[in-house]
Scaffold this motif. Sequence first.
Motif, mmCIF file in Angstrom:
data_model
loop_
_atom_site.group_PDB
_atom_site.id
_atom_site.type_symbol
_atom_site.label_atom_id
_atom_site.label_comp_id
_atom_site.label_asym_id
_atom_site.label_seq_id
_atom_site.Cartn_x
_atom_site.Cartn_y
_atom_site.Cartn_z
ATOM 1 N N LEU A 1 0.727 4.550 -3.973
ATOM 2 C CA LEU A 1 0.881 3.097 -3.938
ATOM 3 C C LEU A 1 -0.252 2.458 -3.135
ATOM 4 N N ARG A 2 -0.624 3.103 -2.048
ATOM 5 C CA ARG A 2 -1.733 2.601 -1.217
ATOM 6 C C ARG A 2 -3.025 2.500 -2.035
ATOM 7 N N GLU A 3 -3.200 3.421 -2.981
ATOM 8 C CA GLU A 3 -4.388 3.419 -3.832
ATOM 9 C C GLU A 3 -4.280 2.413 -4.982
ATOM 10 N N ALA A 4 -3.052 2.080 -5.377
ATOM 11 C CA ALA A 4 -2.825 1.283 -6.581
ATOM 12 C C ALA A 4 -2.788 -0.223 -6.335
ATOM 13 N N ILE A 5 -2.512 -0.646 -5.097
ATOM 14 C CA ILE A 5 -2.401 -2.072 -4.811
ATOM 15 C C ILE A 5 -3.423 -2.448 -3.743
ATOM 16 N N SER A 6 -3.572 -3.732 -3.522
ATOM 17 C CA SER A 6 -4.557 -4.198 -2.534
ATOM 18 C C SER A 6 -4.164 -3.758 -1.126
ATOM 19 N N GLU A 7 -5.154 -3.668 -0.286
ATOM 20 C CA GLU A 7 -4.914 -3.272 1.104
ATOM 21 C C GLU A 7 -3.994 -4.271 1.805
ATOM 22 N N LYS A 8 -4.218 -5.558 1.560
ATOM 23 C CA LYS A 8 -3.373 -6.583 2.185
ATOM 24 C C LYS A 8 -1.917 -6.421 1.770
ATOM 25 N N GLU A 9 -1.683 -6.248 0.479
ATOM 26 C CA GLU A 9 -0.310 -6.108 0.006
ATOM 27 C C GLU A 9 0.322 -4.834 0.543
ATOM 28 N N PHE A 10 -0.451 -3.767 0.571
ATOM 29 C CA PHE A 10 0.087 -2.511 1.089
ATOM 30 C C PHE A 10 0.459 -2.655 2.563
ATOM 31 N N ASN A 11 -0.395 -3.303 3.348
ATOM 32 C CA ASN A 11 -0.088 -3.516 4.766
ATOM 33 C C ASN A 11 1.145 -4.389 4.946
ATOM 34 N N ASP A 12 1.293 -5.410 4.109
ATOM 35 C CA ASP A 12 2.489 -6.263 4.167
ATOM 36 C C ASP A 12 3.742 -5.440 3.862
ATOM 37 N N LEU A 13 3.649 -4.598 2.844
ATOM 38 C CA LEU A 13 4.767 -3.727 2.471
ATOM 39 C C LEU A 13 5.144 -2.812 3.633
ATOM 40 N N MET A 14 4.148 -2.148 4.193
ATOM 41 C CA MET A 14 4.413 -1.193 5.267
ATOM 42 C C MET A 14 4.974 -1.880 6.510
ATOM 43 N N SER A 15 4.587 -3.117 6.757
ATOM 44 C CA SER A 15 5.108 -3.830 7.924
ATOM 45 C C SER A 15 6.610 -4.075 7.785
ATOM 46 N N GLN A 16 7.094 -4.197 6.562
ATOM 47 C CA GLN A 16 8.528 -4.379 6.363
ATOM 48 C C GLN A 16 9.275 -3.045 6.354
ATOM 49 N N LEU A 17 8.601 -1.977 5.982
ATOM 50 C CA LEU A 17 9.273 -0.672 5.939
ATOM 51 C C LEU A 17 9.438 -0.073 7.324
ATOM 52 N N GLY A 18 8.434 -0.183 8.175
ATOM 53 C CA GLY A 18 8.581 0.284 9.544
ATOM 54 C C GLY A 18 7.788 1.529 9.885
ATOM 55 N N LYS A 19 7.899 1.869 11.164
ATOM 56 C CA LYS A 19 7.079 2.915 11.761
ATOM 57 C C LYS A 19 7.298 4.293 11.143
ATOM 58 N N ASP A 20 8.542 4.664 10.863
ATOM 59 C CA ASP A 20 8.782 6.012 10.323
ATOM 60 C C ASP A 20 8.137 6.177 8.944
ATOM 61 N N PHE A 21 8.038 5.094 8.186
ATOM 62 C CA PHE A 21 7.372 5.167 6.879
ATOM 63 C C PHE A 21 5.859 5.297 7.060
ATOM 64 N N SER A 22 5.308 4.603 8.046
ATOM 65 C CA SER A 22 3.880 4.720 8.327
ATOM 66 C C SER A 22 3.532 6.141 8.755
ATOM 67 N N GLN A 23 4.373 6.717 9.593
ATOM 68 C CA GLN A 23 4.153 8.103 10.033
ATOM 69 C C GLN A 23 4.273 9.071 8.857
ATOM 70 N N ALA A 24 5.191 8.813 7.953
ATOM 71 C CA ALA A 24 5.354 9.662 6.778
ATOM 72 C C ALA A 24 4.115 9.594 5.899
ATOM 73 N N LEU A 25 3.560 8.421 5.790
ATOM 74 C CA LEU A 25 2.354 8.248 4.990
ATOM 75 C C LEU A 25 1.187 9.024 5.594
ATOM 76 N N GLU A 26 1.058 8.970 6.916
ATOM 77 C CA GLU A 26 -0.003 9.709 7.596
ATOM 78 C C GLU A 26 0.124 11.205 7.336
ATOM 79 N N SER A 27 1.349 11.704 7.317
ATOM 80 C CA SER A 27 1.562 13.139 7.098
ATOM 81 C C SER A 27 1.356 13.522 5.640
ATOM 82 N N ALA A 28 1.373 12.530 4.747
ATOM 83 C CA ALA A 28 1.146 12.811 3.321
ATOM 84 C C ALA A 28 -0.331 13.012 3.039
ATOM 85 N N GLY A 29 -1.175 12.537 3.943
ATOM 86 C CA GLY A 29 -2.611 12.738 3.796
ATOM 87 C C GLY A 29 -3.312 11.698 3.027
#
Length: 126
Positions: A98-126
């Motif tokens: 999803l990070r690759e498929a949508i704009s950086e701004k939209e992805f950041n907006d999405l992640m801000s609503q999902l929260g920290k554990d989702f951001s950490q999960a994304l980091e571990s996905a590589g």
Amino acid sequence: MDEQEFARTVAERTGLSRQEAADLTRATLETLAHRLSPGEARDLITELPEGLVDAVRRGTTDRIERFDLQDTVQRVAGRTMLKEEEADRGVRTVLAVLREAISEKEFNDLMSQLGKDFSQALESAG
């Protein structure tokens, strides 16, 4: 990136079949939509491939639900009949694609609503 390419990328990264990856992608987007404000869901829809829009619409409600990454994985596993380990890897992969498929701004907006554990999960996905 269209829906086919999105599913193919998820399949390649997870080792799932294309159909399993497509089902996983739709289940993940629908589940994540429960966590989004209606405005954020609308913004996400404008950037998604056409075939994935309905998944977000199905999950969008007027009331934002609060649940964590583990609950998301369990919900996705239940919807797809995948093992929890496969669903966990799949949710992380869908976020990465999803990070690759949508704009950086939209992805950041999405992640801000999902929260920290989702951001950490994304980091571990590589």
